[in-house]
Design a protein around this motif. Sequence first.
Motif, mmCIF file in Angstrom:
data_model
loop_
_atom_site.group_PDB
_atom_site.id
_atom_site.type_symbol
_atom_site.label_atom_id
_atom_site.label_comp_id
_atom_site.label_asym_id
_atom_site.label_seq_id
_atom_site.Cartn_x
_atom_site.Cartn_y
_atom_site.Cartn_z
ATOM 1 N N UNK A 135 27.750 -4.018 -35.584
ATOM 2 C CA UNK A 135 29.058 -4.516 -35.030
ATOM 3 C C UNK A 135 30.064 -4.703 -36.134
ATOM 4 N N UNK A 136 29.684 -5.714 -36.943
ATOM 5 C CA UNK A 136 30.714 -6.056 -37.996
ATOM 6 C C UNK A 136 31.067 -4.816 -38.851
ATOM 7 N N UNK A 137 30.513 -4.062 -39.129
ATOM 8 C CA UNK A 137 30.833 -2.753 -39.697
ATOM 9 C C UNK A 137 32.058 -2.064 -39.118
ATOM 10 N N UNK A 138 31.963 -1.845 -38.029
ATOM 11 C CA UNK A 138 32.947 -1.172 -37.140
ATOM 12 C C UNK A 138 33.977 -1.982 -36.502
ATOM 13 N N UNK A 139 34.010 -3.456 -36.941
ATOM 14 C CA UNK A 139 35.099 -4.172 -36.215
ATOM 15 C C UNK A 139 35.071 -4.583 -35.033
ATOM 16 N N UNK A 140 33.704 -4.406 -34.427
ATOM 17 C CA UNK A 140 33.234 -4.889 -33.012
ATOM 18 C C UNK A 140 32.624 -6.148 -32.957
ATOM 19 N N UNK A 141 32.076 -6.271 -31.810
ATOM 20 C CA UNK A 141 31.260 -7.572 -31.574
ATOM 21 C C UNK A 141 30.093 -7.162 -30.597
ATOM 22 N N UNK A 142 29.407 -8.308 -30.421
ATOM 23 C CA UNK A 142 28.283 -8.337 -29.626
ATOM 24 C C UNK A 142 28.750 -7.724 -28.140
ATOM 25 N N UNK A 143 27.770 -6.965 -27.578
ATOM 26 C CA UNK A 143 27.913 -6.453 -26.227
ATOM 27 C C UNK A 143 26.550 -6.544 -25.491
ATOM 28 N N UNK A 144 26.678 -6.088 -24.115
ATOM 29 C CA UNK A 144 25.298 -5.966 -23.397
ATOM 30 C C UNK A 144 24.508 -7.328 -23.363
ATOM 31 N N UNK A 145 25.540 -8.201 -23.420
ATOM 32 C CA UNK A 145 24.833 -9.587 -23.398
ATOM 33 C C UNK A 145 24.061 -9.821 -24.463
ATOM 34 N N UNK A 237 40.435 -9.433 -28.293
ATOM 35 C CA UNK A 237 40.471 -9.944 -29.845
ATOM 36 C C UNK A 237 40.384 -8.601 -30.559
ATOM 37 N N UNK A 238 39.240 -8.086 -30.340
ATOM 38 C CA UNK A 238 38.908 -6.741 -31.280
ATOM 39 C C UNK A 238 39.720 -5.685 -31.187
ATOM 40 N N UNK A 239 39.995 -5.172 -30.019
ATOM 41 C CA UNK A 239 41.015 -4.102 -29.987
ATOM 42 C C UNK A 239 42.428 -4.246 -30.590
ATOM 43 N N UNK A 240 42.952 -5.316 -30.059
ATOM 44 C CA UNK A 240 44.353 -5.629 -30.614
ATOM 45 C C UNK A 240 44.539 -5.932 -32.178
ATOM 46 N N UNK A 241 43.118 -6.457 -32.657
ATOM 47 C CA UNK A 241 42.812 -6.763 -34.074
ATOM 48 C C UNK A 241 43.340 -5.576 -35.112
ATOM 49 N N UNK A 242 43.025 -4.323 -34.526
ATOM 50 C CA UNK A 242 43.043 -2.876 -35.265
ATOM 51 C C UNK A 242 42.077 -2.566 -35.994
ATOM 52 N N UNK A 243 40.939 -3.605 -35.987
ATOM 53 C CA UNK A 243 39.703 -3.455 -37.128
ATOM 54 C C UNK A 243 38.803 -2.321 -36.671
ATOM 55 N N UNK A 244 38.730 -2.064 -35.441
ATOM 56 C CA UNK A 244 37.882 -0.873 -34.627
ATOM 57 C C UNK A 244 38.844 0.369 -35.026
ATOM 58 N N UNK A 245 40.016 0.438 -34.827
ATOM 59 C CA UNK A 245 40.819 1.663 -35.245
ATOM 60 C C UNK A 245 40.432 2.055 -36.658
ATOM 61 N N UNK A 247 38.034 1.284 -38.605
ATOM 62 C CA UNK A 247 36.846 1.586 -38.814
ATOM 63 C C UNK A 247 36.602 3.204 -38.457
ATOM 64 N N UNK A 248 37.032 3.466 -37.170
ATOM 65 C CA UNK A 248 36.916 4.577 -36.603
ATOM 66 C C UNK A 248 37.595 5.813 -37.447
ATOM 67 N N UNK A 249 39.035 5.510 -37.973
ATOM 68 C CA UNK A 249 39.407 6.325 -39.237
ATOM 69 C C UNK A 249 38.608 6.604 -40.338
ATOM 70 N N UNK A 250 38.003 5.748 -40.876
ATOM 71 C CA UNK A 250 37.101 5.585 -41.894
ATOM 72 C C UNK A 250 35.807 6.534 -41.568
ATOM 73 N N UNK A 251 35.174 6.193 -40.444
ATOM 74 C CA UNK A 251 34.016 7.072 -39.566
ATOM 75 C C UNK A 251 34.341 8.411 -39.829
ATOM 76 N N UNK A 252 35.625 8.930 -39.298
ATOM 77 C CA UNK A 252 35.916 10.314 -39.304
ATOM 78 C C UNK A 252 36.132 10.974 -40.380
ATOM 79 N N UNK A 253 36.920 10.044 -41.524
ATOM 80 C CA UNK A 253 36.911 10.891 -42.966
ATOM 81 C C UNK A 253 35.543 10.940 -43.478
ATOM 82 N N UNK A 254 34.561 9.709 -43.300
ATOM 83 C CA UNK A 254 33.298 10.509 -43.886
ATOM 84 C C UNK A 254 32.585 11.340 -43.195
#
Length: 265
Positions: A135-145, A237-245, A247-254
């Motif tokens: 979660x933290x690595x990709x700028x997300x948070x807990x899900x699925x309860x 919180x998470x999507x508006x923060x831009x952290x996930x975007x 992280x996704x860009x970094x993932x795509x580059x990797x």
Amino acid sequence: MSIPNLPLKFVAVSPIQNGVFLITLNKPQTGNSMHPRLTQDLLTSLQWADQQSSIRVIVVTGAGKFFCTGMELVERGPMAFGPDSTFRALNRLLILTDKILIAAVNGPAVGYGVTSLGLFDLVYSVPDAYFFTPFVKWGMTTEGCSSITFPRMMGHQKAALLCLAGDRIDANEASGLGLVSKVLPNDGFLNSVLGIANNVAKSSPGSLATTKRLMKTMSVQDLLDANDRECEAFEKERIPSGDLELAIKTFAEEQKEKQKAKSKL
């Protein structure tokens, strides 16, 4: 009974046999990641099964080497977590259904492939599966309860190893933490799980539904509230923060660098 005629692309379903319905996440090329269409297909198949009086047990497994690698980071499309979103509805159904839910973890589980396990009644795993929630690595948070199922299941500190530190654990560790009910041999794994499901389905349907309801009475509203809180945190919180975007860009580059390295070999 014949296979239901459902509009599915990334989920496969099998005929109902002795009250057992098998659902297979079927996007092996991405490790059965939660592509928006796969998420919708899973919800569609579960909604159908939930309405069938002949079904007592639902088994969910994955095609290929992985069980589920969590949120789609490449072919993901628009992400929605609002009150009417497919993702929120999927979790609600897993919480509210009176069917017995069994997860057959046929390989590695990541993100939602791990967090959703807390909403199943029984979880069986192959010995070489591993589990982690980045979660933290990709700028997300807990899900699925998992913000409440994990701490309740394994205690705050152990839950934090998964949710905050992003530790990877193996099947035996997951069993010791209560995330996995039992580890079964690789050889004939799915048949073994289906055999267990068939034994469960032989029980009185009324007894199964009543016992599950009584076991979950104290937690259902907590789970529904947790699902809402987590989805709202994503949406507001998470999507508006831009952290996930980022992280996704970094993932795509990797991924591009890995492909370049492979092409040079």
